[in-house]
Motif scaffolding. Sequence first.
Motif, PDB file in Angstrom:
ATOM      1  N   UNK A   1       0.430  15.534  -0.920  1.00  0.00           N
ATOM      2  CA  UNK A   1       1.542  14.818  -1.527  1.00  0.00           C
ATOM      3  C   UNK A   1       1.118  14.163  -2.836  1.00  0.00           C
ATOM      4  N   UNK A   2      -0.106  13.637  -2.866  1.00  0.00           N
ATOM      5  CA  UNK A   2      -0.547  12.934  -4.066  1.00  0.00           C
ATOM      6  C   UNK A   2       0.127  11.578  -4.159  1.00  0.00           C
ATOM      7  N   UNK A   3       0.259  11.067  -5.364  1.00  0.00           N
ATOM      8  CA  UNK A   3       0.890   9.769  -5.526  1.00  0.00           C
ATOM      9  C   UNK A   3       0.016   8.665  -4.965  1.00  0.00           C
ATOM     10  N   UNK A   4       0.663   7.598  -4.510  1.00  0.00           N
ATOM     11  CA  UNK A   4      -0.090   6.505  -3.913  1.00  0.00           C
ATOM     12  C   UNK A   4       0.628   6.051  -2.653  1.00  0.00           C
ATOM     13  N   UNK A   5       0.076   5.036  -1.982  1.00  0.00           N
ATOM     14  CA  UNK A   5       0.716   4.603  -0.749  1.00  0.00           C
ATOM     15  C   UNK A   5      -0.062   3.530  -0.035  1.00  0.00           C
ATOM     16  N   UNK A   6       0.181   3.472   1.285  1.00  0.00           N
ATOM     17  CA  UNK A   6      -0.454   2.447   2.109  1.00  0.00           C
ATOM     18  C   UNK A   6      -1.022   3.090   3.371  1.00  0.00           C
ATOM     19  N   UNK A   7      -2.029   2.443   3.927  1.00  0.00           N
ATOM     20  CA  UNK A   7      -2.513   2.762   5.262  1.00  0.00           C
ATOM     21  C   UNK A   7      -1.969   1.695   6.194  1.00  0.00           C
ATOM     22  N   UNK A   8      -1.247   2.137   7.222  1.00  0.00           N
ATOM     23  CA  UNK A   8      -0.613   1.223   8.158  1.00  0.00           C
ATOM     24  C   UNK A   8      -1.397   1.245   9.472  1.00  0.00           C
ATOM     25  N   UNK A   9      -1.686   0.062   9.991  1.00  0.00           N
ATOM     26  CA  UNK A   9      -2.432  -0.038  11.243  1.00  0.00           C
ATOM     27  C   UNK A   9      -1.878  -1.197  12.053  1.00  0.00           C
ATOM     28  N   UNK A  10      -1.395  -0.909  13.256  1.00  0.00           N
ATOM     29  CA  UNK A  10      -0.821  -1.929  14.149  1.00  0.00           C
ATOM     30  C   UNK A  10       0.251  -2.756  13.451  1.00  0.00           C
ATOM     31  N   UNK A  11       1.080  -2.071  12.655  1.00  0.00           N
ATOM     32  CA  UNK A  11       2.207  -2.729  12.006  1.00  0.00           C
ATOM     33  C   UNK A  11       1.866  -3.520  10.762  1.00  0.00           C
ATOM     34  N   UNK A  12       0.630  -3.468  10.317  1.00  0.00           N
ATOM     35  CA  UNK A  12       0.194  -4.208   9.128  1.00  0.00           C
ATOM     36  C   UNK A  12      -0.348  -3.240   8.081  1.00  0.00           C
ATOM     37  N   UNK A  13      -0.228  -3.617   6.830  1.00  0.00           N
ATOM     38  CA  UNK A  13      -0.841  -2.828   5.754  1.00  0.00           C
ATOM     39  C   UNK A  13      -2.332  -3.111   5.749  1.00  0.00           C
ATOM     40  N   UNK A  14      -3.121  -2.079   6.043  1.00  0.00           N
ATOM     41  CA  UNK A  14      -4.571  -2.235   6.053  1.00  0.00           C
ATOM     42  C   UNK A  14      -5.139  -2.116   4.660  1.00  0.00           C
TER      43      UNK A  14
END
Length: 225
Positions: free
Chosen positions: A209-222
């Motif tokens: 996909x590329x671009x940027x984003x977030x890593x989500x862990x247990x409902x929080x942004x890691x």
Amino acid sequence: MSIILSGVEYTYDSHGTMSNLALYDINMNVEKGEKFVILGGNGSGKTTLLNIISGLILPTDGKVYWRGKDISEKDFSMREYRMCAGIITQDFESQFTGRTVEEDVRNGMGSLDRKLECDLRVFKALEKMGIGEDLLDISPGVLSYSQKKRVLLAGVLAKRPELLIIDDFSLGLDEESRSEIWGIIEEMVAENNSTVILATTSKEDAEKMGGHGIVLESGRIKEFF
């Protein structure tokens, strides 16, 4: 068009204890034409977050803004918002609304009055997804797993959405189909300057996909990337 989430939280019950929070203090900004990835394992809160972005559920706390407007306000047009969005969920088979393949793809276009343009969009999208004329008059329910996903994506392509929201769409597809579908999505983004938000468990899909984003862990942004 930008989508802004500010302090978004969601709980599935009324107790409000930390153990019941599905999402906690989510802050993110997705600009028009961007490709944004939500990467996380099963149970991390990805689908809940996409449902909030889609307007299918509203956050327990915090705000979601589209074009500068709070989507939870009474005067916000959720219908207009959803007409601008193409949404592909994990439970994609529940999204079929037509009795036939052709009817289903047409249904995704809403109230487009110009029949000729509608016809062209529908058949161009089906052709691009490799769905032949021999399948147009049959029920989507009898198609193979891969064909069902292709018909659903054809409906999104015909709609030409400003915003494309995808929840682990490539699951269950072979490598050839995955590569082909990602290529088609890339073309759609380039042609329509669409914004894409992808939730996935796959680092490989996130990289494609590329671009940027977030890593989500247990409902929080890691982390952000």
